[in-house]
Scaffold this motif. Structure first.
Motif, short mmCIF file in Angstrom:
data_model
loop_
_atom_site.label_atom_id
_atom_site.label_comp_id
_atom_site.label_asym_id
_atom_site.label_seq_id
_atom_site.Cartn_x
_atom_site.Cartn_y
_atom_site.Cartn_z
N ILE A 188 -14.50 -7.33 -77.59
CA ILE A 188 -13.48 -7.48 -76.55
C ILE A 188 -12.14 -7.89 -77.17
O ILE A 188 -11.09 -7.33 -76.84
CB ILE A 188 -13.95 -8.52 -75.49
N ALA A 217 -14.57 -13.11 -67.46
CA ALA A 217 -15.12 -12.32 -66.35
C ALA A 217 -14.51 -12.72 -65.02
O ALA A 217 -14.18 -11.87 -64.20
CB ALA A 217 -16.64 -12.46 -66.31
N ARG A 238 -11.72 -14.58 -64.53
CA ARG A 238 -10.25 -14.58 -64.59
C ARG A 238 -9.63 -15.71 -63.78
O ARG A 238 -8.60 -15.52 -63.10
CB ARG A 238 -9.69 -13.23 -64.10
N PHE A 293 -17.60 -8.43 -62.01
CA PHE A 293 -16.92 -7.26 -62.55
C PHE A 293 -15.73 -6.73 -61.79
O PHE A 293 -15.15 -5.72 -62.20
CB PHE A 293 -17.93 -6.12 -62.75
N ILE A 304 -12.69 -6.64 -64.30
CA ILE A 304 -12.91 -5.82 -65.49
C ILE A 304 -12.99 -4.33 -65.10
O ILE A 304 -12.37 -3.48 -65.73
CB ILE A 304 -14.20 -6.26 -66.23
N GLU A 324 -9.53 -3.06 -64.15
CA GLU A 324 -8.67 -2.86 -65.32
C GLU A 324 -8.98 -1.55 -66.03
O GLU A 324 -8.09 -0.84 -66.48
CB GLU A 324 -8.88 -4.01 -66.31
#
Lengths: 257, 257, 257, 257
Positions: A101, A145, A147, D98, D101, D104
């Protein structure tokens, strides 16, 4: 109980008043330097209410965090050996889960100050601050994950990104004394930031505020929040109240208490 | 690349042959002592196949691990301050998730050697060994839930239980030279055990084998496996082959290579 | 957006007033029964403030949750096939991590009602309630390690223990209408409990309150909280306010609104 | 024990030989359709060695997986209500971790077939296949962080990405009968793929092989691997041996056994 409520030894010369932790009810307090170089206090707490306090005065030149765009990353083979530990895994910084990542996000950038700044920018833009997102077990991967998080979560993710890119990074706590950032409605607290080793020294970065601040007073550094807890209780302890006041005193003095 | 392929400084006096890591193709190897007291070697690996090797000879008195049933737990306030870090969280030892589980299982027992032994007994009885259960990200909580793992997993859980009970514990790696345990069909490997600070020193425990062994040769200790990896590569590296041979040499010498 | 704000089809016969979800601003609301047998409402929410409300009146006989100490566990081979899914893993109930823990705690007990009650007793005694312990990603293993949580966490752990012992268990949400438990200072909310299949039917259990209650009005059941969210938004949505009022109406009626 | 070792009811019409699970030693085997529409077999296994086997013959038109670049994503409000559950969290597909992610990576793409294909492409390019990366508790977030896994892990991550984008996706298992992919040295196994609901039906995707295959024979679909385990044992069971043979028979028949 072990408390880290003193200023960091690197700031001792700036003290203009004693910096001694007061414990009530009174007990013998042993002061020592831990393996990370932090000043700690160890004492036995009696059952019942415990009150810890400290008031001191510290002179600060009043400059904002230093910025050095040309500071280079140091190859692992040239790093001071004592700092290699700041490349490794720790409780909240699971470097082993981030090599890919981190490389995807920052691997293509030019090494150096700019890359660390890019890490701060990314976190500052992509992570939402909120006290409701705090929890003691939150790790860097959780932050990535979800955020969201508080100060410590921002810095844990930044530290982990750096280490995954082989840049030594450590977690820092202290007072944040400036008044240039609009006052927040939340009660004042100690602050967390992080330090990165570039060129030939450690530099201050802050993925939460992401702008140079004036009057940071370092208390402790470590691998992550586990190493620099304000207090670590070996036994049951409930925090009932917590106040931090940090004021600038005129006549060239700035006080952090 | 940083390698921990030398015997621990505490065993240097027992060496009867040089203990120098060989790196092929040849490169400058810098030897240093890390912040945990381990002897490390740092070097820059060329692209292509890298071969690390070491052969040495070490004299060992041939006594089994010491046992001291009367060794007491040391109150946190009396612990040498450098060992307080062995009470804290680390990557694979999430002490913060175990206070209740550890207290339920072992909190009611008399403190001291017997309690640490009870931890080893519990793990030895309740965790199944198997190489198929290994994975690099496995933490103590994973081991507790899955009840399976390899050497390192057994010790991580034991270390975490100890720390959750405020007993300093650290992870150890080294050679295991005795032949009293029936040979295993699996290829030989470095071994992991753990050390616990009781009374006035560190003692060897092993939740995997759970019986005193002869001829342990310590290589490194740390908070957990992250701190004492045989090799830590900063860059891409694939392990293609790995062999450990540990033989007893007659005439009062035991060799670990 | 999908909402589960109606009473469960099994209680439709008890309704004494319409039970229709009101959505403002007005939009077409489609009512359907999901694969778990719950009544759901689906609609497209406009941008801006959305207000969902429902008021209804329901007759309840006023009996506490039924208790049947002689209800037996049903062997897996005799379970109705539609209920086998309530033995499996789900998001917050990681049955695959609990076979050993559940067996250690409850495996030695006589199967049947008493064993499920023992699970509730254990959780009720060992898990601390607190809104500050809530988080959307908390799983049964998190609850087991941290020993803290809200309603839903208590029930998730109970459901997981049951399934790990091969007892079908499902998560339930609804109104809790009785006034026999001292009023809590926290604002009223929907409540969570769980259901267990014993003998020949589903029975109500509640690891949070752990005593028979009067006036539960079931809204939905599912594998865990994921299946029975009050509202599931496919798109951005922020909850700004949330009120639940549940009152007993005289003349043998109890109202849940 | 519950086994899913039959072809899926949607393929029953293609059977050219009986498709009955053989259990040895002999026992009564109850066949039923579960709530996901899969054909299951339930039976009580005796202590000792158990042998499950099935041999059948199935006619397959021999076309590769259908591709329809113009298939659109269906807005949640128009989805068949029974498929809403394929938007939710499950054990190995933690959709709740998720949303950011997935957005994005894929949020900016045009909805429809191409976006699902982009998900497969991304996973196919970024995740490394290897049996040594398998573990029963591995979730989509684990796969995302570690970027490695087996068939099931590839599909779990793909399913999770889809659901996080509000595209119904389900996990599928079955035989993979074609011979167009070079034989692997690993023993043959059942295969996993996933299905996505677009336009007006479910379509086959495969993030592992990521190219249309011939001769897939569906056995079961579910939320994730938990729902469609080849066998689910309620009690202790050790798998000692496992063989899958899938051969193409001439004269327009393909056999899966």
């Amino acid at each position: 109980m072990v408390a880290m409520l003193n200023v960091h030894p690197t700031r001792t010369a700036d003290l203009r008043a004693p910096d001694e932790l007061q414990v009530a009810p009174g007990t013998y307090v042993e002061s020592f330097i831990d393996t990370f170089g932090n000043r700690c206090a160890r004492f036995v707490a009696q059952q019942g209410t415990l009150r810890l306090s400290n008031v001191t005065l510290l002179e600060d030149p009043g400059f904002p965090d230093q910025v050095n765009y040309s500071a280079r990353e140091v190859p692992v083979q040239q790093l001071p050996v004592d700092y290699l530990r700041y490349l490794l895994n720790s409780r909240y910084c699971e470097v082993d889960r981030f090599p890919i990542i981190a490389t995807e996000l920052f691997g293509g950038m030019a090494p150096g100050w700019g890359r660390v700044q890019a890490i701060c920018d990314w976190i500052h833009s992509n992570v939402t601050f909120g006290y409701q997102f705090a929890r003691p077990t939150k790790t860097a991967l959780d932050v990535f994950a979800e955020r969201s998080g508080v100060c410590r979560d921002f810095q844990h993710l930044a530290v982990t990104f750096c280490r995954a890119l082989h840049i030594p990074a450590r977690y820092a706590t202290g007072y944040l004394g400036d008044i240039r950032v609009p006052a927040s409605p939340a009660p004042m607290d100690f602050s967390a930031w992080f330090e990165v080793y570039l060129e030939d020294r450690w530099w201050t970065f802050d993925a939460r505020y992401n702008c140079p601040r004036v009057g940071r007073v370092l208390m402790a550094t470590g691998r992550d929040a586990s190493d620099v807890a304000i207090t670590t209780s070996f036994g049951m302890a409930n925090l009932t109240s917590f106040t931090v006041v940090s004021e600038e005193v005129t006549q060239e003095n700035s006080q952090s208490a």
